[in-house]
Design a protein around this motif. Sequence first.
Motif, mmCIF file in Angstrom:
data_model
loop_
_atom_site.group_PDB
_atom_site.id
_atom_site.type_symbol
_atom_site.label_atom_id
_atom_site.label_comp_id
_atom_site.label_asym_id
_atom_site.label_seq_id
_atom_site.Cartn_x
_atom_site.Cartn_y
_atom_site.Cartn_z
ATOM 1 N N ARG A 1 -62.886 38.985 42.926
ATOM 2 C CA ARG A 1 -64.067 39.476 43.646
ATOM 3 C C ARG A 1 -64.590 38.356 44.545
ATOM 4 O O ARG A 1 -65.545 37.671 44.201
ATOM 5 C CB ARG A 1 -65.128 39.923 42.653
ATOM 6 N N ASP B 1 -66.332 38.403 47.136
ATOM 7 C CA ASP B 1 -67.718 38.563 47.581
ATOM 8 C C ASP B 1 -68.721 38.498 46.433
ATOM 9 O O ASP B 1 -69.924 38.602 46.644
ATOM 10 C CB ASP B 1 -67.878 39.886 48.334
ATOM 11 N N GLY B 2 -68.217 38.324 45.200
ATOM 12 C CA GLY B 2 -69.120 38.233 44.059
ATOM 13 C C GLY B 2 -69.684 39.567 43.618
ATOM 14 O O GLY B 2 -70.735 39.621 42.956
ATOM 15 N N ALA B 3 -69.027 40.673 43.954
ATOM 16 C CA ALA B 3 -69.518 42.008 43.578
ATOM 17 C C ALA B 3 -69.656 42.122 42.062
ATOM 18 O O ALA B 3 -68.807 41.662 41.309
ATOM 19 C CB ALA B 3 -68.575 43.082 44.094
ATOM 20 N N GLN C 1 -70.282 48.007 48.628
ATOM 21 C CA GLN C 1 -70.211 46.596 48.239
ATOM 22 C C GLN C 1 -71.407 45.806 48.765
ATOM 23 O O GLN C 1 -71.752 44.771 48.210
ATOM 24 C CB GLN C 1 -68.910 45.980 48.772
ATOM 25 N N SER D 1 -72.747 43.112 46.021
ATOM 26 C CA SER D 1 -72.374 41.705 46.181
ATOM 27 C C SER D 1 -73.594 40.800 46.340
ATOM 28 O O SER D 1 -73.474 39.653 46.729
ATOM 29 C CB SER D 1 -71.427 41.538 47.374
ATOM 30 N N ARG D 2 -74.790 41.317 46.014
ATOM 31 C CA ARG D 2 -76.005 40.501 46.008
ATOM 32 C C ARG D 2 -76.206 39.922 44.616
ATOM 33 O O ARG D 2 -75.509 40.273 43.667
ATOM 34 C CB ARG D 2 -77.219 41.365 46.394
ATOM 35 N N GLY E 1 -76.739 42.513 41.998
ATOM 36 C CA GLY E 1 -75.741 43.583 42.072
ATOM 37 C C GLY E 1 -75.625 44.397 40.799
ATOM 38 O O GLY E 1 -75.506 45.627 40.843
ATOM 39 N N HIS F 1 -65.033 50.771 47.743
ATOM 40 C CA HIS F 1 -64.550 49.403 47.931
ATOM 41 C C HIS F 1 -64.175 49.170 49.387
ATOM 42 O O HIS F 1 -63.911 50.101 50.146
ATOM 43 C CB HIS F 1 -63.325 49.153 47.038
ATOM 44 N N ARG G 1 -58.893 45.153 45.407
ATOM 45 C CA ARG G 1 -59.969 45.014 44.424
ATOM 46 C C ARG G 1 -59.770 45.876 43.178
ATOM 47 O O ARG G 1 -59.888 45.374 42.049
ATOM 48 C CB ARG G 1 -61.308 45.352 45.095
ATOM 49 N N PRO H 1 -71.186 44.894 54.170
ATOM 50 C CA PRO H 1 -70.469 43.613 54.224
ATOM 51 C C PRO H 1 -69.564 43.498 55.450
ATOM 52 O O PRO H 1 -69.129 42.406 55.793
ATOM 53 C CB PRO H 1 -69.640 43.615 52.935
#
Length: 693
Positions: free
Chosen positions: A347, A349-351, A455, A459-460, A463, A491, A496, A660
């Motif tokens: 991940r 984007d840090g989702a 996303q 991805s915050r 999240g 997605h 992913r 995103p």
Amino acid sequence: MAKLKVDGKEIEVPDHYTLLQAAEEAGAEVPRFCFHERLSIAGNCRMCLVEVKGGPPKPAASCAMGVRDLRPGPNGEAPEIFTNTPMVKKAREGVMEFLLINHPLDCPICDQGGECDLQDQAMAFGVDSSRYKENKRAVEDKYIGPLVKTIMNRCIHCTRCVRFTTEVAGISELGLIGRGEDAEITTYLEQAMTSELQGNVIDLCPVGALTSKPFAFTARPWELTKTESIDVMDAVGSAIRVDSRGREVMRIMPRVNEAVNEEWISDKTRFIWDGLRSQRLDRPYVRKGGKLVQATWPEAFEAIRAAVAAAAPERIGAIAGDVASVEEMYALKKLAQALGSENIDCRQDGAALDPALGRASYLFNATIEGIEQADAVLIIGSNPRFEASVLNARIRKRWRQGKLPVGVIGEIGDLRYDYEQLGAGADTLKALADGSGSFFEALKAATHPLIIVGQGALSRSDGAAVLGQAAKLALAVDAVRDDWNGFSVLHTAAARVGGLDVGFVPGKGGKDVAGMLGQTDVLFLLGADEIDMAATGDAFVVYVGTHGDAGAHRADVILPGATYTEKSGTYVNTEGRVQMASRAGFAPGGAKEDWAILRALSDVLGRKLPFDSLAQLRAALYGEHPHLSRIDEIEAGGTADIDRVARLGGRLNKGAFTSPVKDFYLTNPIARASAVMAECSALAKNGFKQAAE
């Protein structure tokens, strides 16, 4: 159902069928230019003429006449039509003669040559001479952007392109002006088309009036080797056909897959092919004295071995990129675990998606085809127009059928259909989940409510809390049942879902992407270019990838890999459908398939992976994850997973949800290497305005 006779053969068809569809059901071949199954009926080419028994003494256009319009015989006999009588033959020959009156003799230099409907049908249904002696009309070519080339002398005014842009793409950019001999298709003000689906008009055009500008004059269809594969530019997994000559990809075309992309593909999917050969990594590199220098495979492996030997296992990490296949992620996971590290993550984007919550927590559970059943849609932090263009066309298709309220939470823009802006951020979502607002009532009243979580919302830093609120809302409006699961995660990365399926996430005590950056001594990047390279700190970076992108610039060792057209690889799309990409050619120079690189490296590191071939790797993969062996099938997640997600707590942030995808044309290393995509991106930033060529 309706009964009728076609050329003496009695058949039964649904009563909404046209005569053309009924004739094809009976096995008769009916020529056509303007008719297309997915577009409205224009009835203006007149090529599909048939004779109706008992009807007027002239042929009828079979595309514009329905079987319910037919009258039975005097004694109640089934109505009858004929597709091969002398009257029909003569009528079609006349129509073809008229079509060819103004059509230029461009076949030897036309890009449509060899796959042209007009060519084929003139041979099959036309005559071998023309009685027309006047000059042919001339029409100026139009500039409609860098993707579609126009040679408008060839246009036969079937209006397929006009109907596609208006109905499917959702923007009336092409139209027909003038009458008779002065009629012409144009954008009127001659500016570039803005639709991200515009390339589909090339396939729809039955003549050579609209052709692919990047592909112009490069190859003939019969020279090309055609390979059926899967697209990885987004997470939809569109069915594509890769046309190659030698080891070079020449063009990418769509294949029909009713469950996924119907027969459309996005422009990024279609025109990415020049990026497959630009800025390629074709040999290993090792950084010496601050500069990357060419090296042999043994030298590159030795440099990695020395760095790994000097690092503690908990200081080794691995990050998988957005276009990695399941096989190579599985191999990298096994290698990292063999080295004693649990620091792995797919991940970038840090989702906030975790396979521990169950498969339904991260799938587009309603399925892409299921969108057509939805009767209320809520989009949270996503712009499907740019994140999944073909999926967005499916939402528009359902919206055009009527009675589809669409609500959006987030700052999105034009989606090509009407929607209600409910709010910008998490506070709106929480209020909705708590049962307030008119749109909650619309979702509650729907029998198939669809909640799309993007996303941009996941991805915050909050999240997980956002995902929990979305699941809570889905349960509150009864969107999660045994017969319908409307909780759907959209997605943006092709890799992913496959990465989450094989557990390419931090193990017990392992670090995620944010934790690895600056906290590792050795960092493996498997085509991972979307992370902040400056945050990697002093780590020894090993980049396994295909293009000279951000990861390669930061790398201490580069190991050249293969793109999705140069290997056989498994991908899982956003709805959880397992798909197989096929090799259309070989990687350039000394580049190898990614799983083979990792297998060879494991031997040098003294942690030999237990497979020597792709077949053995897949056998091990299928043993652990059986659903990945079922190609083109979806292993549905359990509805109990959504209950677990709904219990996720956490504090919600104030900021607005944003998509995103900031630049549709430049989302991955292949796209950023494409000159065509760069031109489209520059044009988009300029508002699609450019002087006509």
